[in-house]
Write an enzyme that holds these catalytic residues in place. Structure first.
Site, PDB file in Angstrom:
ATOM      1  N   ARG A 177       0.876  -1.180   0.000  1.00 31.97           N
ATOM      2  CA  ARG A 177       0.000   0.000   0.000  1.00 31.97           C
ATOM      3  C   ARG A 177       0.907   1.222   0.000  1.00 31.97           C
ATOM      4  NH1 ARG A 177      -3.604   3.406  -1.035  1.00 31.97           N
ATOM      5  NH2 ARG A 177      -5.448   3.731   0.305  1.00 31.97           N
ATOM      6  N   GLY A 178       0.885   1.974  -1.125  1.00 31.58           N
ATOM      7  CA  GLY A 178       1.832   3.066  -1.305  1.00 31.58           C
ATOM      8  C   GLY A 178       1.796   4.099  -0.204  1.00 31.58           C
TER       9      GLY A 178
ATOM     10  N   ASP B  60       1.046   3.807   2.793  1.00 32.94           N
ATOM     11  CA  ASP B  60       1.504   3.285   4.090  1.00 32.94           C
ATOM     12  C   ASP B  60       3.024   3.165   4.153  1.00 32.94           C
ATOM     13  OD1 ASP B  60      -0.948   3.132   5.192  1.00 32.94           O
ATOM     14  OD2 ASP B  60      -1.063   0.944   5.299  1.00 32.94           O
ATOM     15  N   THR B  61       3.624   2.553   3.120  1.00 32.39           N
ATOM     16  CA  THR B  61       5.019   2.113   3.274  1.00 32.39           C
ATOM     17  C   THR B  61       5.943   2.449   2.116  1.00 32.39           C
ATOM     18  OG1 THR B  61       4.519  -0.035   2.288  1.00 32.39           O
ATOM     19  CG2 THR B  61       4.257   0.150   4.678  1.00 32.39           C
ATOM     20  N   ARG B  62       5.429   3.132   1.054  1.00 29.76           N
ATOM     21  CA  ARG B  62       6.292   3.371  -0.115  1.00 29.76           C
ATOM     22  C   ARG B  62       7.571   4.101   0.278  1.00 29.76           C
ATOM     23  NH1 ARG B  62       5.925   3.610  -5.536  1.00 29.76           N
ATOM     24  NH2 ARG B  62       3.670   3.291  -5.579  1.00 29.76           N
TER      25      ARG B  62
ATOM     26  N   GLY C  93     -10.526   2.458  -7.198  1.00 28.06           N
ATOM     27  CA  GLY C  93     -11.464   2.142  -8.268  1.00 28.06           C
ATOM     28  C   GLY C  93     -10.793   1.842  -9.584  1.00 28.06           C
TER      29      GLY C  93
ATOM     30  N   GLU D  24      -4.703  -6.855  -6.921  1.00 27.97           N
ATOM     31  CA  GLU D  24      -3.334  -7.304  -7.158  1.00 27.97           C
ATOM     32  C   GLU D  24      -3.046  -8.571  -6.364  1.00 27.97           C
ATOM     33  OE1 GLU D  24       0.048  -4.318  -7.637  1.00 27.97           O
ATOM     34  OE2 GLU D  24       0.401  -5.125  -5.617  1.00 27.97           O
TER      35      GLU D  24
END
Length: 1088
Positions: free
Chosen positions: A13-14, A16-18, A46, A80
């Site tokens: 999840r970008g 959150d942790t990218r 979406g 994904e």
């Protein structure tokens, strides 16, 4: 297997942790040279997952899932994840979940922030009514994917927690992940094959047996097949496909060879070295090795492949049991021995079968032409090479490589040579299974490979049993387990190259001197041995099976002396050939000839055979057959003294005039039918109790000897077309004889002894059938005395004119059939217990005789079924009607009654018929023990009487009865087919009689009890019958047809009545009705 574009695919999840954990992990992986895919774009909620992402997932060796607090809030992340689970895990690739500041149980059960996120998605989907169904399915896939991901073994990192006695830095945690990933991708894949043709489908089948997607339990799968079939290749492909999912790996090559060279301890050390990485481990003994393996691996998820196992001890020392390894572990065993897998307890087994024609041609092409397509110039010879290899990959690779760059002529020459003598590299691989056999098993295999391919397994077992003197079930079973032979559709077969391998082993025992080989199977070699008389005592089996050319059989010129030197010849198979003369000698060692069962001597259809020679030396013969030997005129007396003979057949020996006396205590079948010159039955010199049935068809036996009584076990005697038969008086002495069936014999002559002497002994025959045997009046007094205990007497189609009064003495007689006895005038007595009488077409019966058969006393018990010529229903049938049916009402108990029908002339074909009964509109099955039929044209009216005690009803009787109310019954007759001019039944009258005191007349009515109508007297009934006589058109037009028609509404086939439209207005008289009713108004009768 295809190469990968990426080593690792990162899912996260970008937001959150990218720019924190995932970014640091990505850098660490890249720094270690691990090619990693990371999506540089943040998709908005979406948006659908891009095709480029799907392609990256499918071409990544493994995937890392960074499951953070808000991972599930992104529909893109969840889509994904579904793609990763489907595309990566389904193909056996590794997935590493990282639970970053998330409790794994929240992911597994969708609680906490994961539950909140899914609830949010569900609410959003609820508002989208247009795509409701698709959204529900999408949400379900998300939940399943989260559950599966959380069930995998992964790493958990909790921010600010105290782990292992100290705070763990994030970079240390990342370092562990990188090391684990590095270990996975640094594993070198095993070399599978230069040209891996046909592997993918086979890999998938084995993977489905492994259940590799589950971490529950420990599973073992066995892969078996003949040498060179590709077991090792398949195991390597599976290893490469799923190895990344396991903590420990081991592929033990060549277990059989390594055990021989280095022992079991070495196997254990190799296993531990590969799985735990301890290269210097030393065990010392097998038992210590078992303990170490269990201790070191019982908590570890491992994948172990043992290749080419041939001993159970190898499995016990390395992979002893499921409790040796951690949950999720998998074991694959490749072997040539199916029984070995069963002994170890492996129930998931995959048999490697040969390549199909298309796959075989492709593999040959790669090896011979370095292309997947065959050079057009080599198309025909390539197809021959494929046929030779019979789907064996090893043979295709060897032949293709050897013939690379060779001309078509060279290919043809090489293939011809290989068909006779296989290439050494192929022979050596295939011979491994043979070398592992015990000596007696090797003999059995060579016998089958050289001579016994093709027959049913039971026949092969019997042949080999006769040959060696011991049961062969176990030995054949061993060959099947070791993949050397197969049982296909009940027959013994084996791979063509295995067959060639066996023949080459046998040939090498005496490559130059044909007469010193144990087995001779090649027809040219056999002809040479026989023609030159060079056979020796070494020869044990000869299989002379000529290939047929245009339907012609081979003719062999010889002097008949060749078998004299073959003192140990036990099995002789001769097919598709004729000899210039019969053998002058047959060795005493011979046990099988023509190979149909053990200890067989078979001369069937041997035209040159004129006599059966002395075969007293063949004491173990079980079957002797010389059927259809049209020139056979004499049989040696030795045939009658073979103690072990069970089957003796001389069927169709048209010139045989006599048969020697027999004392065959083991004989079970004696076949003398169609011996058109044989007039005397052989003398029986001793007790023979194993023949239970004797059939003589179209053999003109005139007289049976008195010694016939020695067939003490005989139960059934069948004689068909046997001329004038003279019965022996001793026939009454056969204790088990229960049935005599004679058909179309020219005459039936009684014993010559006087009546008084014969009648003192009663035969035990219960069924005597003498149909069409030209019986005369003189026959019966003595015959009835001889067969006084008979229960069923069939005398149809004979010429006698009366049955004597003494037939009344046959107190056991319940069935008497006199059909088609057209000259019969009188029956002077009725047996007291007669139930079934049929005299169809007995057109000469006197009025007095007919009156006797109609006597009420005969039928008052309600248990008879009589049929004979006549046109009148007797007066004691109180209720009568004109036409095919009669109806009544009853209450409480179903009445016991007798029914009578007058049936008009019928067509040419036989007609099977039976009574039909409907109660309250529902048909009830009306069953009789004996069939009711006319087997020949009926030219006159017939009376048919049947009592309900003679019948039984179907199971649905109780279901249709109305308790405490009146039940309406219609009784008629039906036949089982559509009416035709040849199959037509005309029912003219119907009668009904109540059996008293079985039934109460107060509970039976012949008019509707719910409507009050006067009941007519008997005189009135007769008047009604006279009225019916006025309607002659009804009878003359033969209006009533009976046929079988389905009752669709009742859900089953049943009988119904069909009536011509023109006759709907004909009338009947009901015996208790004062009015004339329309036939169309009868309930349950259908008119067309």
């Amino acid at each position: 297997m295809s190469s990968f574009t990426y080593d690792v695919f990162l899912s996260f999840r970008g937001s959150d942790t990218r720019y924190a954990f995932t970014g640091n992990l990505y850098k660490a992986l890249r720094d270690r040279g691990i090619h990693t895919f990371i999506d540089e774009e943040d998709l908005q909620r979406g948006h659908e997952i891009k095709p480029s992402l799907i392609n990256a997932i499918q071409h990544s060796r493994m995937a890392i899932l960074v499951l953070s607090q808000n991972y599930a809030s992104s529909s893109h992340c969840l889509d994904e994840l579904v793609t990763i689970i489907d595309s990566v895990k389904a193909k056996g690739r590794f997935i590493l979940p990282i639970f970053y500041d998330v409790d794994p149980s929240h992911v597994r059960h969708q609680t906490g922030t994961y539950g909140e996120a899914l609830a949010m998605h569900q609410e959003r989907f609820t508002r989208d009514k247009e795509n409701r169904k698709d959204n529900v399915d999408r949400l379900h896939k998300w939940k399943m994917a989260l559950n599966q991901a959380a069930s995998l073994s992964g790493n958990h990192y909790k921010l600010g927690t105290f782990l292992l006695g100290r705070n763990e830095y994030e970079h240390e945690f990342i370092g562990k992940i990188v090391k684990e990933v590095s270990d996975k991708i640094n594993r070198t894949p095993l070399h599978v094959a230069d040209y891996p043709v046909g592997l993918d489908s086979r890999v998938q089948k084995v993977k489905s047996l492994l259940e590799f997607g589950s971490d529950i339990g420990v599973h073992a799968v066995g892969i078996y097949g003949i040498g060179g079939m590709g077991k090792t290749t398949l195991a390597r492909a599976i290893y490469n496909s799923i190895a990344d999912q396991f903590e420990g790996l081991c592929f033990l090559d060549n277990v059989r060879e390594n055990t021989i060279k280095h022992g079991l301890v070495h196997l254990q050390e190799m296993l531990l070295s590969e799985v735990v990485g301890d290269k210097d481990i030393k065990i010392g003994s097998v038992s210590r090795g078992i303990s170490i393996i269990k201790h070191r691996l019982q908590r570890k998820k491992v994948f172990i492949i043992l290749d080419d196992v041939d001993k159970l001890e190898q499995l016990r020392a390395t992979v002893g049991g499921p409790n040796w390894f951690g949950s999720g572990s998998r074991v694959i065993i490749t072997t040539r021995d199916k029984h070995l897998l069963a002994s170890y307890g492996v129930d998931r087994i995959y048999e490697v079968r040969g390549l199909d024609e298309e796959e075989a041609l492709e593999l040959l092409s790669w090896n011979a032409f370095k292309d997947d397509k065959v050079d057009p110039r080599y198309k025909d010879i390539s197809n021959q090479a494929v046929a030779y290899a019979s789907g064996l990959p090893l043979a295709l690779e060897v032949v293709g490589s050897l013939l690379f760059g060779k001309s078509v002529k060279e290919w043809e020459s090489a293939l011809d040579q290989y068909k006779k003598i296989p290439h050494k590299s192929i022979q050596d691989i295939l011979k491994v299974s043979y070398n592992a056999l015990e000596e007696d098993q090797k003999k059995i295999f060579l016998d089958i490979a050289c001579c016994l391919k093709g027959p049913e397994v039971a026949e092969v077992e019997e042949i080999l049993c006769a040959h060696y003197g011991v049961c062969m079930k176990y030995g054949i079973g061993v060959l099947v387990d070791k993949s050397l032979i197969k049982i296909k559709n009940g027959c013994v077969t084996l791979h063509e190259l295995i067959e060639v391998m066996g023949k080459e082993i046998d040939r090498k025992e005496s490559p130059k001197e044909l007469g010193k080989r144990k087995r001779l199977w090649f027809h040219e070699d056999i002809i040479q041995v026989l023609a030159e008389n060079i056979g020796t005592s070494v020869v044990e089996i000869i299989c002379l099976d000529f290939p047929l050319f245009e339907g012609d059989e081979m003719f062999i010129e010889w002097n008949g002396e060749a078998f004299k030197k073959m003192e140990n010849l036990k099995t002789l198979i001769i097919r598709n050939c004729h000899f210039s003369k019969g053998p002058k000698h047959l060795p005493n060692s011979l046990r099988v000839l023509e190979c149909l069962s053990k200890a067989i001597l078979n001369f069937d259809e041997t035209e040159c055979l004129t006599q059966i020679p002395d075969i007293s030396g063949l004491r173990n013969l079980v079957k002797l057959s010389f059927e259809c030997c049209e020139n056979l005129v004499s049989i040696h007396d030795s045939v009658g003294f073979l103690d072990k003979l069970r089957i003796l057949s001389a069927f169709g020996c048209s010139k045989l005039t006599s048969f020697p006396p027999i004392k065959l205590t083991s004989l079970e079948q004696l076949e003398l039918s169609s011996c058109s010159s044989l007039e005397s039955f052989p003398e029986i010199l001793g007790r023979m109790e194993n023949i239970t049935q004797l059939e003589l068809k179209y053999t003109p036996i005139k007289e049976f000897p008195f010694s016939f009584r020695n067939l003490t076990g005989l139960r059934d005697l069948v004689l068909v077309g046997c001329g004038n038969v003279q019965l022996p008086s001793s026939i009454v002495m056969l204790p088990e004889l229960a049935e005599i069936f004679a058909l179309e014999c020219k005459g039936w002559i009684l014993p010559k002894e006087d009546k008084e002497k014969v009648s003192s002994i009663y035969s035990n025959v219960k069924c005597l059938c003498l149909t069409g045997c030209n019986l005369s009046d003189e026959y019966f007094p003595m015959a009835l005395a001889l067969f006084g205990n008979v229960k069923e007497l069939e005398l149809s189609s004979n010429n006698f004119t009366f049955l004597p009064e003494c037939i009344k003495e046959c107190r056991s007689l319940t069935l008497l059939n006199l059909d088609n006895c057209e000259r019969l005038r009188e029956i002077r007595g009725i047996p007291p217990n007669l139930e079934h009488f049929s005299g169809a077409n007995c057109k000469s019966l006197s009025f007095w005789c007919t009156a006797m058969l109609l006597n009420q006393e005969l039928h008052e018990a309600g248990n008879t079924m009589f049929c004979f010529p006549g046109s009148r229903i007797p007066d004691w049938f109180e209720h009568q009607s004109i036409g095919p049916s009669i109806s009544f009402w009853f209450r409480d108990k179903f009445p016991t009654m007798a029914l009578c029908f007058v049936i008009g002339p019928m067509g040419k074909d036989s007609i099977l018929f039976r009574p039909i009964m409907t109660i309250n509109g529902v048909e009830i099955q009306f069953l009789t023990e004996k069939r009711i039929c006319f087997d020949f044209p009926s030219l006159t009216d017939h009376v048919f009487i049947i009592g309900t005690k003679y019948t039984s009803f179907g199971d649905n009787l109780d279901e249709v009865l109305s308790k405490n109310e009146w039940n309406h019954v219609v009784v008629s007759i039906g036949i089982g087919f559509e009416p035709t001019p040849e199959k037509m039944m005309i029912v003219k009258r119907t009668g009904f009689h109540i059996i008293k005191p079985e039934s109460s007349t107060g509970d039976i009515e012949f008019t509707d009890p719910y409507n009050n109508h006067p009941i007519p007297s008997l005189e009135e009934k007769h008047k009604l019958l006279d009225i019916g006589d006025c309607h002659k058109q009804f009878i003359q037009q033969q209006t009533t047809l009976v046929s079988l028609e389905p009752h669709v509404g009742q859900g089953r086939e049943s009988f119904s009545l069909l009536h011509p439209q023109a006759c709907q207005n004909n009338v009947i008289s009901d015996s208790n009705s004062t009015r004339i009713s329309s036939i169309a108004g009868i309930q349950g009768i259908k008119f067309i």
